[in-house]
Design a protein around this motif. Structure first.
Motif, PDB file in Angstrom:
ATOM      1  N   LEU A 137       1.159  -1.204   0.438  1.00  0.00           N
ATOM      2  CA  LEU A 137       0.142   0.098   0.131  1.00  0.00           C
ATOM      3  C   LEU A 137       0.306   1.142   0.122  1.00  0.00           C
ATOM      4  O   LEU A 137       0.643   2.487  -0.723  1.00  0.00           O
ATOM      5  CB  LEU A 137      -0.695  -0.155   1.499  1.00  0.00           C
ATOM      6  CG  LEU A 137      -2.194   1.026   1.704  1.00  0.00           C
ATOM      7  CD1 LEU A 137      -2.875   1.632   0.245  1.00  0.00           C
ATOM      8  CD2 LEU A 137      -2.458   1.704   2.598  1.00  0.00           C
ATOM      9  N   LEU A 138       2.084   1.181   0.389  1.00  0.00           N
ATOM     10  CA  LEU A 138       2.719   2.072   0.691  1.00  0.00           C
ATOM     11  C   LEU A 138       3.245   2.540  -0.733  1.00  0.00           C
ATOM     12  O   LEU A 138       3.597   3.658  -0.735  1.00  0.00           O
ATOM     13  CB  LEU A 138       3.693   1.825   1.666  1.00  0.00           C
ATOM     14  CG  LEU A 138       3.445   2.504   3.542  1.00  0.00           C
ATOM     15  CD1 LEU A 138       4.533   2.052   4.581  1.00  0.00           C
ATOM     16  CD2 LEU A 138       2.444   3.746   3.562  1.00  0.00           C
ATOM     17  N   THR A 139       3.929   1.567  -1.024  1.00  0.00           N
ATOM     18  CA  THR A 139       4.382   1.770  -2.286  1.00  0.00           C
ATOM     19  C   THR A 139       3.687   2.233  -3.609  1.00  0.00           C
ATOM     20  O   THR A 139       3.911   2.788  -4.518  1.00  0.00           O
ATOM     21  CB  THR A 139       4.909   0.376  -3.260  1.00  0.00           C
ATOM     22  OG1 THR A 139       5.394   0.183  -1.694  1.00  0.00           O
ATOM     23  CG2 THR A 139       5.529  -0.031  -4.003  1.00  0.00           C
ATOM     24  N   SER A 140       2.519   1.718  -3.408  1.00  0.00           N
ATOM     25  CA  SER A 140       1.702   2.413  -4.542  1.00  0.00           C
ATOM     26  C   SER A 140       1.239   3.650  -3.495  1.00  0.00           C
ATOM     27  O   SER A 140       1.439   4.867  -5.194  1.00  0.00           O
ATOM     28  CB  SER A 140       0.385   1.706  -3.964  1.00  0.00           C
ATOM     29  OG  SER A 140      -0.597   1.882  -2.990  1.00  0.00           O
ATOM     30  N   LEU A 141       1.946   3.817  -2.790  1.00  0.00           N
ATOM     31  CA  LEU A 141       1.196   5.296  -3.199  1.00  0.00           C
ATOM     32  C   LEU A 141       2.815   6.902  -3.006  1.00  0.00           C
ATOM     33  O   LEU A 141       2.837   7.387  -3.329  1.00  0.00           O
ATOM     34  CB  LEU A 141       1.024   5.673  -1.394  1.00  0.00           C
ATOM     35  CG  LEU A 141      -0.525   5.385  -0.936  1.00  0.00           C
ATOM     36  CD1 LEU A 141      -1.460   5.476   1.008  1.00  0.00           C
ATOM     37  CD2 LEU A 141      -1.678   5.965  -2.175  1.00  0.00           C
ATOM     38  N   LEU A 142       3.800   6.261  -2.262  1.00  0.00           N
ATOM     39  CA  LEU A 142       5.174   6.498  -2.513  1.00  0.00           C
ATOM     40  C   LEU A 142       5.903   6.282  -3.746  1.00  0.00           C
ATOM     41  O   LEU A 142       6.530   6.809  -3.615  1.00  0.00           O
ATOM     42  CB  LEU A 142       5.517   6.777  -1.349  1.00  0.00           C
ATOM     43  CG  LEU A 142       5.067   6.873  -0.148  1.00  0.00           C
ATOM     44  CD1 LEU A 142       5.521   6.681   1.683  1.00  0.00           C
ATOM     45  CD2 LEU A 142       4.359   8.485  -0.222  1.00  0.00           C
ATOM     46  N   GLY A 143       5.539   4.921  -4.137  1.00  0.00           N
ATOM     47  CA  GLY A 143       6.635   4.430  -4.961  1.00  0.00           C
ATOM     48  C   GLY A 143       8.054   4.336  -4.401  1.00  0.00           C
ATOM     49  O   GLY A 143       8.786   4.099  -3.604  1.00  0.00           O
ATOM     50  N   ALA A 166       9.828   5.920  -2.504  1.00  0.00           N
ATOM     51  CA  ALA A 166       9.749   6.763  -1.974  1.00  0.00           C
ATOM     52  C   ALA A 166       9.692   6.176  -0.599  1.00  0.00           C
ATOM     53  O   ALA A 166      10.242   6.765   0.633  1.00  0.00           O
ATOM     54  CB  ALA A 166       9.896   8.535  -1.037  1.00  0.00           C
ATOM     55  N   THR A 167       9.248   4.695  -1.166  1.00  0.00           N
ATOM     56  CA  THR A 167       8.940   4.392   0.608  1.00  0.00           C
ATOM     57  C   THR A 167      10.184   3.966   1.112  1.00  0.00           C
ATOM     58  O   THR A 167       9.583   3.648   2.152  1.00  0.00           O
ATOM     59  CB  THR A 167       8.261   2.893  -0.326  1.00  0.00           C
ATOM     60  OG1 THR A 167       7.196   3.215  -0.920  1.00  0.00           O
ATOM     61  CG2 THR A 167       7.319   2.052   1.039  1.00  0.00           C
ATOM     62  N   LEU A 168      11.174   2.988   1.086  1.00  0.00           N
ATOM     63  CA  LEU A 168      11.820   2.579   1.537  1.00  0.00           C
ATOM     64  C   LEU A 168      12.745   3.648   2.184  1.00  0.00           C
ATOM     65  O   LEU A 168      13.359   3.642   3.276  1.00  0.00           O
ATOM     66  CB  LEU A 168      12.877   2.005   0.626  1.00  0.00           C
ATOM     67  CG  LEU A 168      13.051   0.778   0.546  1.00  0.00           C
ATOM     68  CD1 LEU A 168      13.249  -0.600  -0.204  1.00  0.00           C
ATOM     69  CD2 LEU A 168      12.316  -0.481   1.794  1.00  0.00           C
ATOM     70  N   PRO A 169      13.070   4.915   1.589  1.00  0.00           N
ATOM     71  CA  PRO A 169      13.527   6.008   2.448  1.00  0.00           C
ATOM     72  C   PRO A 169      13.359   6.458   3.364  1.00  0.00           C
ATOM     73  O   PRO A 169      13.562   6.698   4.664  1.00  0.00           O
ATOM     74  CB  PRO A 169      14.185   6.511   1.435  1.00  0.00           C
ATOM     75  CG  PRO A 169      13.857   6.156   0.156  1.00  0.00           C
ATOM     76  CD  PRO A 169      12.837   4.768   0.216  1.00  0.00           C
ATOM     77  N   LEU A 170      12.016   6.274   3.228  1.00  0.00           N
ATOM     78  CA  LEU A 170      10.647   7.132   4.296  1.00  0.00           C
ATOM     79  C   LEU A 170      10.500   5.655   5.603  1.00  0.00           C
ATOM     80  O   LEU A 170      10.950   6.239   6.468  1.00  0.00           O
ATOM     81  CB  LEU A 170       9.532   6.765   4.059  1.00  0.00           C
ATOM     82  CG  LEU A 170       8.006   7.474   4.612  1.00  0.00           C
ATOM     83  CD1 LEU A 170       8.492   8.843   5.475  1.00  0.00           C
ATOM     84  CD2 LEU A 170       6.981   8.087   4.313  1.00  0.00           C
ATOM     85  N   LEU A 171      10.358   4.983   5.052  1.00  0.00           N
ATOM     86  CA  LEU A 171      10.426   3.447   6.529  1.00  0.00           C
ATOM     87  C   LEU A 171      11.842   3.484   7.596  1.00  0.00           C
ATOM     88  O   LEU A 171      11.671   3.323   8.165  1.00  0.00           O
ATOM     89  CB  LEU A 171      10.672   2.060   5.958  1.00  0.00           C
ATOM     90  CG  LEU A 171       8.690   2.068   5.558  1.00  0.00           C
ATOM     91  CD1 LEU A 171       8.665   0.789   4.430  1.00  0.00           C
ATOM     92  CD2 LEU A 171       7.787   1.842   6.573  1.00  0.00           C
ATOM     93  N   ALA A 172      13.338   3.682   6.761  1.00  0.00           N
ATOM     94  CA  ALA A 172      14.238   3.941   6.596  1.00  0.00           C
ATOM     95  C   ALA A 172      15.306   5.124   8.172  1.00  0.00           C
ATOM     96  O   ALA A 172      15.128   4.665   9.444  1.00  0.00           O
ATOM     97  CB  ALA A 172      15.666   3.521   5.944  1.00  0.00           C
ATOM     98  N   SER A 173      13.969   5.725   7.415  1.00  0.00           N
ATOM     99  CA  SER A 173      14.468   7.099   8.094  1.00  0.00           C
ATOM    100  C   SER A 173      13.018   6.727   9.718  1.00  0.00           C
ATOM    101  O   SER A 173      13.988   6.905  10.309  1.00  0.00           O
ATOM    102  CB  SER A 173      13.393   8.180   7.195  1.00  0.00           C
ATOM    103  OG  SER A 173      14.760   8.622   6.365  1.00  0.00           O
TER     104      SER A 173
END
Length: 346
Positions: free
Chosen positions: A120-126, A128-135
């Motif tokens: 779901l996050l990937t469909s919304l953020l593309g 940027a998903t992994l950088p956001l989760l890692a941050s």
């Protein structure tokens, strides 16, 4: 007299970084000569039948990879210099304090243990998903560390022990992820655990540049505070700095850098430990210049390590995290030995 010396130092470090970058562009499973490299970079006349291949290798594979290595190496080195000043501990850096492992555990845990939410996050953020989760993982790790360290008045030795405990806990989460992961997810987990720049592409560079650039700007803006903090927190307060707020801003900068670095390359250790110490020994502890010296040296170190990873056993590629560990591990041991000699009663 001081200013010309300072700019000469910058010039030397910049020249070394450019040389390492050029060496990295030439080296690999397909060696490229100097004339072919120049033609590939600047679009000169084709000097060989392989020129289109060389141009593709340089622009589409090696250049984005080396730029990513330079950005992440610079960011990790600045983060290490900042953390060493904040906690007044020579062993502080994102990996040892558990920040990178916490970011990895959070991102991988979301990907493997909550795949529906991750999609779901990937469909919304593309991308940027992994950088956001890692941050978010890096920020959560820092918050936990600060809460635990506050109970002991931020004693530097306690901070390191807390970082070790966080590393162990994050490692347990990563082990759980490995146990339940599919074959494809295991490959991703292996990539993150050992650190690699193989997935570097041009479309990731702008996002990485924004995250690391913003984190670097925050830390550099607090260079005078970091200098004052070397005298002690009470002295920094008497000099007019809001110690608590400045620390929070610096840690935010470290979080942005560490989270984005982990998201794109996995866990790369020791860059933030080695280069700030070398630059401090060579050029002094003034953070107004130390942060930039460390950034340039860290960029050069990671570019150098990645080039070795691609060439030592070519065409097989080693994870760059192994190379940085081989370089940083002995330095870490030497640092511990000298710390013991400097403080024989500790």
């Amino acid at each position: 007299m001081t200013q010309p010396v300072t700019w000469r130092r910058y010039a030397v470090l910049a020249a070394l970084l450019v040389l390492v970058l050029l060496w990295g562009l030439r080296s690999g499973s397909l060696p490229i000569g100097w004339s072919d490299l120049a033609n590939s970079l600047w679009g000169g006349a084709e000097t060989s039948a392989n020129q289109p291949l060389y141009r593709t290798v340089v622009w589409d594979i090696r250049l984005p990879r080396l730029l990513m290595a330079a950005l992440i190496g610079a960011g990790l080195a600045i983060s290490g210099a900042c953390l060493q000043a904040l906690f007044r501990n020579p062993l502080a850096e994102p990996t040892i304090l558990g920040i990178t492992s916490g970011a990895t555990a959070f991102a991988l845990g979301t990907m493997i243990l909550a795949p529906g939410f991750f999609l779901l996050l990937t469909s919304l953020l593309g991308v940027a998903t992994l950088p956001l989760l890692a941050s978010l993982g890096a920020a959560s790790t820092l918050a936990l560390m600060l809460v635990l360290a506050r109970q002991h008045s931020f004693d530097p030795n306690r901070v390191i022990l807390i970082g070790i405990a966080i590393n162990v806990f994050a490692g347990a989460i990563i082990s759980v992820c490995a146990y339940v992961a599919s074959d494809q997810q295991l490959r991703i987990l292996s990539f993150w655990g050992l650190g690699s720049l193989a997935a570097a592409t041009w479309n990731k560079i702008p996002l990485l540049l924004v995250a690391i650039g913003l984190g670097t700007a925050i830390i550099v803006a607090h260079a005078r505070f970091l200098n004052a903090l070397l005298l002690g927190e009470s002295e920094a307060h008497h000099l007019g700095f809001s110690v608590k707020r400045a620390k929070q801003w610096c840690l935010l900068g470290v979080t942005l850098i560490s989270g984005s670095a982990v998201a794109f390359t996995g866990m790369i250790g020791f860059v933030g430990l080695v280069m700030p110490h070398i630059m401090r020994l060579l050029f002094g502890p003034n953070h107004r210049h130390l942060l930039w010296y460390s950034a340039m040296a860290g960029a050069g170190l990671l570019v150098f390590a990645d080039t070795l990873a691609r060439t030592l056993i070519a065409p097989i590629e080693m994870p760059v995290g192994i190379i940085t560990a081989l370089i940083g591990g002995p330095f870490f041991v030497i640092l511990l030995m000298y710390s013991r000699l400097w403080h024989p009663n500790t």
